[in-house]
Design a protein around this motif. Structure first.
Motif, PDB file in Angstrom:
ATOM      1  N   THR A   1      -5.474   3.906   0.215  1.00 43.81           N
ATOM      2  CA  THR A   1      -5.337   2.473  -0.058  1.00 43.81           C
ATOM      3  C   THR A   1      -5.469   1.673   1.231  1.00 43.81           C
ATOM      4  O   THR A   1      -6.167   0.655   1.275  1.00 43.81           O
TER       5      THR A   1
ATOM      6  N   TRP B   1      -8.452  -1.015   2.132  1.00 44.87           N
ATOM      7  CA  TRP B   1      -8.082  -2.397   2.441  1.00 44.87           C
ATOM      8  C   TRP B   1      -8.595  -2.808   3.820  1.00 44.87           C
ATOM      9  O   TRP B   1      -9.081  -3.919   4.012  1.00 44.87           O
TER      10      TRP B   1
ATOM     11  N   LEU C   1      -4.410  -2.006  -5.005  1.00 44.97           N
ATOM     12  CA  LEU C   1      -3.465  -3.074  -4.659  1.00 44.97           C
ATOM     13  C   LEU C   1      -3.332  -4.065  -5.806  1.00 44.97           C
ATOM     14  O   LEU C   1      -4.311  -4.359  -6.504  1.00 44.97           O
TER      15      LEU C   1
ATOM     16  N   HIS D   1       0.812  -1.236   0.000  1.00 45.78           N
ATOM     17  CA  HIS D   1       0.000   0.000   0.000  1.00 45.78           C
ATOM     18  C   HIS D   1       0.836   1.273   0.000  1.00 45.78           C
ATOM     19  O   HIS D   1       0.294   2.362  -0.160  1.00 45.78           O
TER      20      HIS D   1
END
Length: 160
Positions: free
Chosen positions: A40, A44, A148, A34
């Motif tokens: 990000t 996640w 990702l 990340h």
């Protein structure tokens, strides 16, 4: 001598520690993936709260396990009856001590008990070498999800 890792099926009482292990493993252990990008990381980690985890623990189609090393919870993993390993997270300070391997082997045993012959997963760059050491092979092109890179992998499971 290295301490042995014990795995067991997670229970609703473990939801808080599961959430903390996942959060820390993502934030610290997966920084290569990340790149410390806050958006990000948030994308996640957003569905790893206790409120998200409790239904997983009560779903018979899922198997969550927890790894204990020196009587401390150090890792968690989950698979589904479809044969997919959803995740395997270990606290970064416990990397390379056998917890991840024990978690995945326990998941694979559960998948075999469900009558499955293959396991599949989407690895991160951080996890790819780990899964390769466990016998997983890349089976499709890498794709991107939530910022990702996801590496599709699979492994044939032994017959009972």
């Amino acid at each position: 001598m290295q301490a042995s890792v014990h795995t067991c099926k997670a229970t609703p009482a473990d939801a808080g520690i599961i959430s903390r292990i996942i959060e820390r493993s993502i934030r610290v252990g997966c920084a290569l993936d990340h790149r410390n990008d806050p958006q990000t990381v948030a994308a996640w980690a957003h569905n790893n709260t206790i409120d998200h985890i409790l239904p997983w623990l009560n779903d018979q189609r899922l198997y969550l396990n927890i790894a204990l090393l020196q009587d401390k919870p150090v890792g968690v993993a989950m698979a589904s009856v479809s044969g997919k390993v959803a995740f395997c997270y270990v606290q970064p300070e416990w990397f390379r001590r056998g917890a991840g391997q024990a978690l995945v082997h326990d998941l694979e045993g559960w998948l075999i008990d469900q009558g499955l012959r293959q396991s599949r997963l989407n690895s991160t760059r951080t996890g790819e070498a780990f899964y390769r050491r466990l016998g997983y092979q890349v089976c499709a092109e890498t794709f991107t999800v939530a910022g990702l890179h996801a590496i599709p992998m699979h492994k044939a499971l032994p017959e009972v």
